[in-house]
Design a protein around this motif. Structure first.
Motif, short mmCIF file in Angstrom:
data_model
loop_
_atom_site.label_atom_id
_atom_site.label_comp_id
_atom_site.label_asym_id
_atom_site.label_seq_id
_atom_site.Cartn_x
_atom_site.Cartn_y
_atom_site.Cartn_z
N GLN A 152 -2.71 3.91 8.20
CA GLN A 152 -3.50 4.65 7.22
C GLN A 152 -2.62 5.51 6.32
OE1 GLN A 152 -6.66 4.07 6.72
NE2 GLN A 152 -6.67 2.62 8.46
N GLN A 164 -2.05 4.83 2.12
CA GLN A 164 -2.23 5.83 1.08
C GLN A 164 -0.96 5.99 0.24
OE1 GLN A 164 -3.52 9.45 2.95
NE2 GLN A 164 -5.41 8.56 3.75
N SER A 207 -0.42 2.94 -2.06
CA SER A 207 -1.42 2.97 -3.15
C SER A 207 -1.00 3.97 -4.22
CB SER A 207 -2.80 3.33 -2.61
OG SER A 207 -3.24 2.35 -1.68
N THR A 208 -0.49 5.14 -3.77
CA THR A 208 -0.03 6.15 -4.73
C THR A 208 1.16 5.63 -5.53
OG1 THR A 208 -0.73 7.90 -3.22
CG2 THR A 208 0.82 8.51 -4.96
#
Length: 559
Positions: free
Chosen positions: A13, A17, A20-21
């Motif tokens: 997880q 994130q 994706s950033t």
């Protein structure tokens, strides 16, 4: 196992994130954040693969429904693809998604999508051509040559521009701006270990601008230094010299890396030589500034360890390798010898630089006398002038430790009375801090031991106890100064190796003279040093060499 699974899910997880950033915006900040997290992300990919390879493709999708997004975004990130082994591990993860026996259109669609990602990764950066062939044959694609060729041309173009920048000097119209050079070095940080980027790394290191301050990114130096020490990249000596001159912490790390290897291994001259040559320090030290830093580091190490034999051995091996590199680089010295040894008399350094193997054995005595007279004049008569005192002279002398070994052998192979100059040289080499009176006492002690040993040589036969008594090591003898112990043991070992009548009792004599582990370690080091020196001088008789090798093997089994 359950705990590992929970940990992996939590990490998944976090990295989902992060990726994706990174994928949403390509700014300087996100690039820096990517570079900062590359090692940890590679480790996560490795753990991910270890979990995926135990599942079939359907289980993978059930367990990690968004894994396709994670891997796709990873494939689009050039920093990740360029870092160390991340590209290879990513390919392993993608292969785990392929269903070898697709049951429906969904499986076939997933296979097709995965093969597309694999093709993109394989064409984005250069791989070994055989490895590319195996992958592309299995996927049904031909290897793409365009992207590797484009990368190579881009690197060559930047290298050419940097070299022109170096040649143009103050011609500001044709120079690459400092800001662009700095930005280029920052971009290279995660790409340093890629073989295609080595020419660019070298060009950046060797490109000198006219700016008063360093223009290259500090993390660039750190990354190059770490990759070079870990043998992940290879650099020519010119680039290594530039790295160490422009970034002193890199040279300090190289010295610490050498010391760590020496500390973690058994003392062995051949191993020390391998470590020293492998460090690139001798070749780089042909530049006087690097030599002085390396030399001073050795001096501090010597002081901190109170003259540890391992440090002494390393200094002597380093000096020998350095002189070889200096001769190989240029037969005529670019720099005067005083540039390398400013604390010692040039005439003394010139005399010490003459290797015993380059002088006929019949003239060794003259060389020893000349060296001894120069040292004694400086040390005892205090005529050193602008040069260093006794400690500096001793530090210069121990660089060329072969002369002390020759002195010890010459004393035992001479029928005449031992020359005072050679006795003084040996006493000084073992106890440089002694005053004239203490050194004279040591010389008398050594002279007496030599007389008794030479008397044994002329006798028809002698035992191990006779040798022990001659060396003054029997219990009935009055204790001698501590400084004499190592020197007397050295003479005694030379006697055992050179005197044919002593070979048969050598092992028994060593057992008598080495009652402690420390002395056994000392004798082991001396035998190892003797064999190493004989390999380069080729002066030992086969029987002496064989005996030294056997004794060394026996003692190493005891230490």
């Amino acid at each position: 196992m359950a705990q590992d699974s929970v940990g992996l899910s939590s990490d998944y997880q976090f990295w989902m994130q992060k990726v994706s950033t990174w994928d949403q915006a390509s700014t300087v900040e996100t690039q820096q954040d990517t570079c900062l997290h590359l090692p940890r992300f590679q480790e996560f990919l490795r753990q991910m693969y270890e979990a995926l390879k135990e599942m079939d493709s359907n289980t993978v999708i059930e367990r990690f429904p968004t894994i396709g997004q994670l891997l796709a975004k990873t494939c689009r990130n050039p920093f990740i693809l360029a870092y160390d082994e991340s590209q290879k591990i990513l390919i392993w993860c993608l292969c785990c998604l392929i269903n070898k026996e697709p049951q429906n259109s969904g499986d076939s669609k997933l296979n097709s999508w995965t093969r597309g990602l694999l093709c993109h990764v394989l064409s984005a950066f250069r791989f070994d051509i055989r490895e590319v062939g195996l992958f592309t044959q299995g996927l049904g694609y031909a290897p793409a040559d365009y992207y590797p060729g484009l990368l190579k041309n881009m690197v060559l173009s930047l290298v050419s521009e940097l070299r022109e920048n170096h040649l143009n000097g103050f011609n500001t119209q044709r120079r690459m701006t400092p800001e662009r050079v700095r930005a280029l070095s920052r971009v290279c940080v995660p790409l340093i270990t890629l073989p295609d980027f080595e020419p660019l790394v070298e060009a950046l290191l060797t490109c000198h601008g006219c700016e008063p301050q360093e223009v290259l990114w500090p993390e660039f130096f750190d990354a190059v230094s770490e990759a070079f020490l870990l043998k992940k990249i290879s650099l020519p000596t010119s680039a290594v010299v530039c790295l160490w001159l422009r970034h002193l912490p890199s040279l300090e790390k190289a010295m610490l890396h050498l010391f760590e290897k020496l500390i973690s291994s058994e003392r062995n001259f051949l191993r020390i030589e391998r470590f020293v040559r492998d460090s690139s320090l001798p070749e780089a030290a042909c530049h006087p500034a690097i030599f002085r830093i390396v030399d001073e580091t050795f001096r501090y190490a010597l002081l901190e360890t109170d003259g540890a034999p391992e440090i002494l051995a390393t200094i002597q091996v380093f000096t020998r390798c350095f002189l070889e590199a200096l001769e190989k680089e240029n037969k005529q010295l670019k720099f005067a010898l005083r540039t390398y040894f400013p604390y010692a008399s040039p005439s003394l350094v010139t005399a010490l630089l003459q290797h015993p193997k380059d002088i006929p054995q019949g003239l060794w005595h003259q060389s020893l006398q000349h060296i001894s007279e120069m040292l004694r004049e400086i040390v005892e008569d205090q005529t050193h002038g602008s040069y260093g005192g006794p400690s500096d002279c001793w530090f210069a002398f121990i660089h060329f430790g072969g002369w002390a070994d020759v002195a010890a052998e010459q004393l035992l192979r001479s029928e005449a009375d031992p020359p005072e100059a050679v006795l003084w040289l040996l006493a000084f080499s073992y106890s440089p801090r002694d005053g004239s009176q203490q050194r004279a006492q040591t010389m008398e002690e050594v002279k007496a031991v030599l007389g008794r040993l030479l008397k044994l040589l002329r006798s028809p036969g002698f035992s191990a106890r006779d040798v022990q008594a001659a060396a003054g090591q029997s219990r009935e003898e009055a204790p001698r100064p501590l400084e004499c112990g190592p020197l007397i043991r050295r003479l005694l070992l030379n006697f055992l190796l050179w005197a044919p009548g002593a070979h048969a009792i050598a092992q028994e004599v060593i057992t008598l003279m080495a009652p402690t582990r420390e002395i056994t370690h000392e004798i082991t080091g001396f035998l190892d040093q003797t064999l190493y020196r004989w390999d380069h001088l080729c002066t030992a008789a086969p029987a002496s060499r064989k005996l030294a090798s056997e004794l060394l093997t026996e003692l190493r089994g005891q230490v």
